[in-house]
Design a protein around this motif. Structure first.
Motif, short mmCIF file in Angstrom:
data_model
loop_
_atom_site.label_atom_id
_atom_site.label_comp_id
_atom_site.label_asym_id
_atom_site.label_seq_id
_atom_site.Cartn_x
_atom_site.Cartn_y
_atom_site.Cartn_z
N GLU B 180 0.81 -1.22 0.00
CA GLU B 180 0.00 0.00 0.00
C GLU B 180 0.84 1.27 0.00
OE1 GLU B 180 -2.18 -0.95 3.45
OE2 GLU B 180 -2.97 -2.74 2.43
N VAL B 181 1.93 1.20 0.73
CA VAL B 181 2.78 2.40 0.81
C VAL B 181 3.29 2.77 -0.57
CG1 VAL B 181 4.65 3.44 2.11
CG2 VAL B 181 3.49 1.43 3.01
N TYR B 182 3.65 1.75 -1.35
CA TYR B 182 4.17 2.01 -2.69
C TYR B 182 3.08 2.58 -3.59
CZ TYR B 182 8.50 -0.25 -1.52
OH TYR B 182 9.69 -0.54 -0.96
N GLU B 183 1.86 2.04 -3.43
CA GLU B 183 0.75 2.56 -4.22
C GLU B 183 0.52 4.03 -3.92
OE1 GLU B 183 -1.89 -1.45 -4.92
OE2 GLU B 183 -2.74 0.20 -3.72
N ALA B 184 0.59 4.34 -2.62
CA ALA B 184 0.41 5.73 -2.20
C ALA B 184 1.49 6.60 -2.82
CB ALA B 184 0.47 5.82 -0.67
N ALA B 185 2.74 6.08 -2.83
CA ALA B 185 3.85 6.85 -3.40
C ALA B 185 3.62 7.06 -4.89
CB ALA B 185 5.17 6.11 -3.16
N ASP B 186 3.11 6.00 -5.56
CA ASP B 186 2.82 6.12 -6.98
C ASP B 186 1.81 7.23 -7.24
OD1 ASP B 186 4.54 4.26 -8.01
OD2 ASP B 186 3.12 2.58 -7.75
N LEU B 187 0.77 7.23 -6.41
CA LEU B 187 -0.28 8.23 -6.57
C LEU B 187 0.27 9.64 -6.38
CD1 LEU B 187 -3.35 6.60 -4.81
CD2 LEU B 187 -3.02 7.04 -7.25
N ASP B 188 1.24 9.74 -5.46
CA ASP B 188 1.85 11.06 -5.23
C ASP B 188 2.84 11.43 -6.32
OD1 ASP B 188 0.35 11.39 -3.05
OD2 ASP B 188 1.88 10.77 -1.60
N GLY B 189 3.08 10.50 -7.24
CA GLY B 189 3.96 10.79 -8.36
C GLY B 189 5.43 10.63 -8.07
N ALA B 190 5.75 9.76 -7.12
CA ALA B 190 7.17 9.52 -6.82
C ALA B 190 7.79 8.64 -7.90
CB ALA B 190 7.30 8.84 -5.47
N ASN B 191 9.05 8.96 -8.30
CA ASN B 191 9.71 8.09 -9.29
C ASN B 191 10.45 6.97 -8.56
OD1 ASN B 191 12.16 9.08 -8.39
ND2 ASN B 191 12.30 10.62 -10.02
N ARG B 192 11.13 6.12 -9.35
CA ARG B 192 11.77 4.94 -8.77
C ARG B 192 12.81 5.29 -7.71
NH1 ARG B 192 12.22 0.07 -11.16
NH2 ARG B 192 10.52 -0.40 -12.58
N ILE B 193 13.64 6.28 -8.05
CA ILE B 193 14.72 6.63 -7.13
C ILE B 193 14.16 7.22 -5.84
CG2 ILE B 193 16.73 8.14 -6.84
CD1 ILE B 193 17.19 7.73 -9.89
N GLN B 194 13.14 8.06 -6.00
CA GLN B 194 12.51 8.63 -4.81
C GLN B 194 11.89 7.54 -3.94
OE1 GLN B 194 10.06 11.44 -6.91
NE2 GLN B 194 11.21 13.19 -6.08
N LYS B 195 11.25 6.57 -4.63
CA LYS B 195 10.64 5.48 -3.87
C LYS B 195 11.70 4.70 -3.11
CE LYS B 195 7.85 3.86 -7.14
NZ LYS B 195 7.10 2.80 -7.83
N PHE B 196 12.85 4.48 -3.78
CA PHE B 196 13.92 3.71 -3.16
C PHE B 196 14.42 4.39 -1.88
CE2 PHE B 196 18.54 2.78 -2.84
CZ PHE B 196 18.45 1.43 -2.55
N PHE B 197 14.71 5.71 -2.00
CA PHE B 197 15.31 6.40 -0.86
C PHE B 197 14.29 6.83 0.19
CE2 PHE B 197 18.94 6.91 -3.73
CZ PHE B 197 19.94 6.47 -2.87
N HIS B 198 13.05 7.09 -0.23
CA HIS B 198 12.10 7.63 0.74
C HIS B 198 11.06 6.63 1.22
CE1 HIS B 198 13.84 11.57 0.36
NE2 HIS B 198 13.75 11.47 -0.96
N VAL B 199 10.93 5.53 0.51
CA VAL B 199 9.97 4.52 0.96
C VAL B 199 10.68 3.25 1.40
CG1 VAL B 199 7.96 3.15 0.33
CG2 VAL B 199 8.23 5.46 -0.60
N THR B 200 11.53 2.74 0.51
CA THR B 200 12.15 1.45 0.81
C THR B 200 13.16 1.55 1.96
OG1 THR B 200 11.97 1.02 -1.55
CG2 THR B 200 13.27 -0.53 -0.25
N VAL B 201 14.15 2.45 1.79
CA VAL B 201 15.23 2.52 2.77
C VAL B 201 14.73 2.80 4.19
CG1 VAL B 201 17.35 3.75 3.41
CG2 VAL B 201 16.98 3.06 1.04
N PRO B 202 13.84 3.79 4.39
CA PRO B 202 13.38 4.03 5.77
C PRO B 202 12.70 2.81 6.38
CG PRO B 202 12.77 5.86 4.35
CD PRO B 202 13.30 4.80 3.47
N GLN B 203 11.95 2.09 5.56
CA GLN B 203 11.26 0.92 6.12
C GLN B 203 12.22 -0.21 6.44
OE1 GLN B 203 7.12 -0.04 4.96
NE2 GLN B 203 7.74 0.91 3.05
N LEU B 204 13.34 -0.24 5.71
CA LEU B 204 14.30 -1.32 5.93
C LEU B 204 15.31 -1.00 7.03
CD1 LEU B 204 15.25 -2.64 2.38
CD2 LEU B 204 13.75 -3.67 4.07
N LYS B 205 15.15 0.18 7.63
CA LYS B 205 16.16 0.67 8.57
C LYS B 205 16.62 -0.38 9.60
CE LYS B 205 16.86 4.92 11.02
NZ LYS B 205 16.10 5.99 11.66
N PRO B 206 15.70 -1.05 10.29
CA PRO B 206 16.19 -2.03 11.28
C PRO B 206 17.01 -3.15 10.63
CG PRO B 206 13.77 -2.00 11.17
CD PRO B 206 14.25 -0.91 10.29
#
Lengths: 425, 284
Positions: B180-206
């Motif tokens: 869902e988070v990725y879908e939300a990011a898509d809707l907000d118009g985030a590109n791949r790199i933005q998704k990687f650094f702002h969605v994926t990396v923060p969630q993978l932090k631990p």
């Protein structure tokens, strides 16, 4: 019911675990408690031991020898661990190289059988002075001298001829370098291969040749002596002449020889075994001359490598092991067998045998074995001391620094200083 | 029933016994050993002498420095590479996923010695690496003979070996991320790199923290690569703490001093882990 089942499973697991441990300890004690005498050795030493044991059995029917074939470094690791544990899990007989032995004797003074007390002194005259020196502590001998590494320059007769270099005219190291430049120009190959960053073999050979080592004969650090400077200068000159091929590790150095990428190699007599095995097609194209000296007419005899057998002081079969090893070390027939296997014996009674006086077909019909045998008595004893390994690591570093451009005196003085710090502890 | 309560302990007893024998005992015994020195074939207590000796030991500091340099360069490069790879292999568009995953993970299960020997052959003066560089007109590099390039070789070899391992850890974590988070990011118009650094990396932090700690500890204990590739040379430029511990024990017969260095490594691992938790860990 359930309870019984659990208890039985537990008992089963425990049995398995204990059986595992039990198997191990039984295996370990077979070293000194079993029926046979156990020896650790590596590589080409193994068949020599086995053949000698078979021969010995003819007159000593009860004798049985089990030879465990291990890598050289593994033997040292296991020996160190065993000695550390107060002599547990050690075999009766172990093979140890020349340069390592004083280190063991120093760290574990009571670990090895005193051979002088067993009467080995009566055999003394059969071995060269330098071997006895490196196996002795406070006048007593602790090891049976076995093979030695009298040095020589192995060279390609065809390359030398093509470049118009007469090997007999090479008397000093400077002559050798001049010849190298000529060969590089005319034939296009390097004079020799060296591993400047990881090995100081040439430095050690040149030190021994001058009758000294990392330490002088009194055991004092000697890296700033004029002999050490000369030996180090030699490395620098060779590198700066641009006639050295950088061969990292043993495999690279042997393949450089076998593939004809270098014209010569100063080394111990044992190199003959590797050359003949790795390059059978180069038969007749190799020869040997003695190491060049630093001044004309100077000493040309030196030694590189060699090994000895020692008996563990905790061995329960020390007497049997001693008798066998005395037979092994002093019997011409056994040593001839070693010679055939590529190990140059230090027992001098064997040098009159045909094996040593005959021409060698592979080596251009030269009598290289007579050359080496005659050299043995001129090899000067040097003091390895118990700190060989530490000093070696600093010497390797110094060679690496010097051949990367640092000054000879600076580098040796720095090495000496570092060593003084490391050794005083 | 009484027996039922003690039964589990009976079951773990064999494992516990082995653990005590081969892990706990050596830990304590080497701690004691670190206060001892060998004199005339016997160990005697010499107080803190091994530790004070460390302070003036140039090789120890050099090894520490080398380990530090390798740590600072290698771990971030490898973690980033592993993240990018994991992200790529997680992509819906990729075919032959299994094949790629296995290929990247394979180095982690190869024998350390075998791969080190392979690298030493590749990195010879006339090895494949220099031959390939030659095609591009680059002069031969002394990979193992030059102090700088020897460190680079160690780092390259380690990265080759461990990137796949970390990648698998990240892959597993990626698959548990909610869509869902990725879908939300898509809707907000985030590109791949933005998704990687702002969605994926923060969630993978631990998970990234976990992988970083593991790699840090691994690097502090680094032994196999320098042992097989360079023996710590040229002139100690690839000497590591692990290798120095080994040499002191098995080459110089100084197990007391070796134990002291080992305890310094323990201390360092402890401190580094503490800081990593403190600065990157969850505030909650």
């Amino acid at each position: 019911m359930k309870r019984w089942f659990s208890l039985i499973s537990f008992a089963l697991i425990l049995t398995l675990v204990l059986a595992g441990c039990g198997g191990k300890s039984a295996n370990e004690t077979s070293g000194s408690g079993g029926k046979e005498v156990v020896a650790w050795a590596w590589n080409i030493n193994v068949p020599v031991l086995k053949k000698a044991a078979a021969e010995y059995q003819k007159e000593n029917p009860g004798f049985k020898l089990k030879v465990v074939d291990m890598g050289r470094e593994d033997v040292y690791s296991k020996l160190t661990t065993g000695l550390q544990a107060g002599g547990k899990g050690l075999p009766d007989i172990v093979l140890v190289e020349d340069d390592r032995f004083q280190g063991y004797l120093d760290a574990f003074p009571k670990a090895f059988l005193n051979l002088s007390k067993k009467g080995f002194d009566k055999q003394e005259d059969k071995f060269p002075e330098f071997k006895k020196a490196l196996l002795s502590k406070d006048g007593d001998m602790y090891g049976f001298p076995f093979d030695a590494g009298p040095t020589g320059v192995f060279y390609r007769t065809d390359y030398f001829e093509k470049a118009g270099v007469d090997p007999n005219s090479i008397k000093t190291w400077d002559d050798y370098i001049a010849a190298g430049k000529k060969i590089k120009e005319k034939v296009g190959v390097d004079l020799l291969g060296l591993d400047f960053n990881n090995d100081d073999g040439l430095f050690r050979m040149a030190l021994t040749q001058q009758g000294t080592f990392y330490f002088n004969n009194k055991g004092k650090l000697n890296l700033t002596s004029k002999e050490a400077k000369k030996a180090m200068e030699l490395n620098k000159k060779l590198k700066e002449a641009g006639i050295v091929k950088n061969t990292v590790g043993w495999d690279a150095s042997i393949s450089a020889l076998a593939e004809g990428k270098v014209a010569s190699s100063p080394s111990g007599a044992w190199l003959s075994g590797s050359i003949t095995q790795q390059a059978p097609d180069l038969k007749g194209k190799w020869g040997v001359f003695l190491l060049p000296s630093f001044e004309e007419g100077g000493n040309r005899a030196s030694n590189l490598g060699g090994s000895n057998y020692v008996i563990s002081a905790t061995s329960q079969k020390a007497d049997e092991a001693y008798k066998f090893m005395e037979y092994f070390s002093t019997t011409d027939k056994v040593q001839e067998e070693a010679m055939k296997g590529g190990l140059f014996p230090s027992l001098n009674t064997v040098y009159s045998s045909k094996l040593f006086t005959a021409q060698d077909e592979y080596f251009n019909n030269q009598t290289i074995w007579k050359t080496f045998a005659d050299e043995m008595k001129d090899i000067k004893p040097v003091n390895f001391t118990g700190n060989y390994s530490v000093a070696n690591s600093e010497a390797v570093k110094a060679v690496s620094e010097v051949t990367n451009g640092k000054g000879v005196t600076d580098s040796l003085e720095a090495a000496q200083k570092r060593l003084e710090n490391r050794i005083q502890k | 029933m009484k027996t039922n309560k003690s039964l589990p302990y009976l079951f773990i007893a064999p494992a516990l016994l082995l653990f005590a024998l081969f892990t706990i005992y050596p830990i304590f015994s080497s701690f004691v050993l670190s206060f001892q020195s060998m004199e005339g074939g016997k160990y005697v207590f010499t107080g803190l002498s091994n530790y004070t000796r460390l302070l003036g030991d140039d090789i120890f500091w050099k090894a520490l420095g080398n380990t530090g340099i390798i740590l600072i360069v290698q771990v971030p490069v490898m973690i980033l590479l592993a993240l990018v790879l994991a992200n790529a292999l997680n992509s819906q568009l990729l075919r032959l996923k299994g094949f790629f995953r296995v290929s990247f993970f394979l180095p982690a299960v190869t024998s350390l010695v075998a791969y080190s020997i392979l690298f030493s052959i590749i990195l010879q003066d006339e090895g494949i690496m220099n031959t390939i560089l030659g095609f591009f007109g680059i002069d031969a590099i002394q990979w193992l003979g030059d102090p700088f390039w020897a460190k680079v070789s160690i780092i390259v070899a380690m990265t080759w070996r461990w990137t796949g391992y970390n990648m698998v850890i990240f892959l597993a974590a990626l698959q548990s991320l909610s869509h869902e988070v990725y879908e939300a990011a898509d809707l907000d118009g985030a590109n791949r790199i933005q998704k990687f650094f702002h969605v994926t990396v923060p969630q993978l932090k631990p998970v990234i923290l976990f992988a970083t700690i593991l790699s840090t500890i691994g690097t502090l204990q680094l032994f196999d690569e320098p042992f097989n590739l360079t023996k710590g040379g040229p002139a100690d430029s690839t000497m590591t703490l692990g290798l120095y511990i080994y040499q002191n024990g098995f080459k110089y017969f100084d197990f007391g001093y070796a134990s002291a260095i080992a305890y310094v490594v323990v201390l360092l691992v402890g401190i580094l882990t503490f800081f990593q938790f403190k600065f990157t860990g969850d505030k909650s």
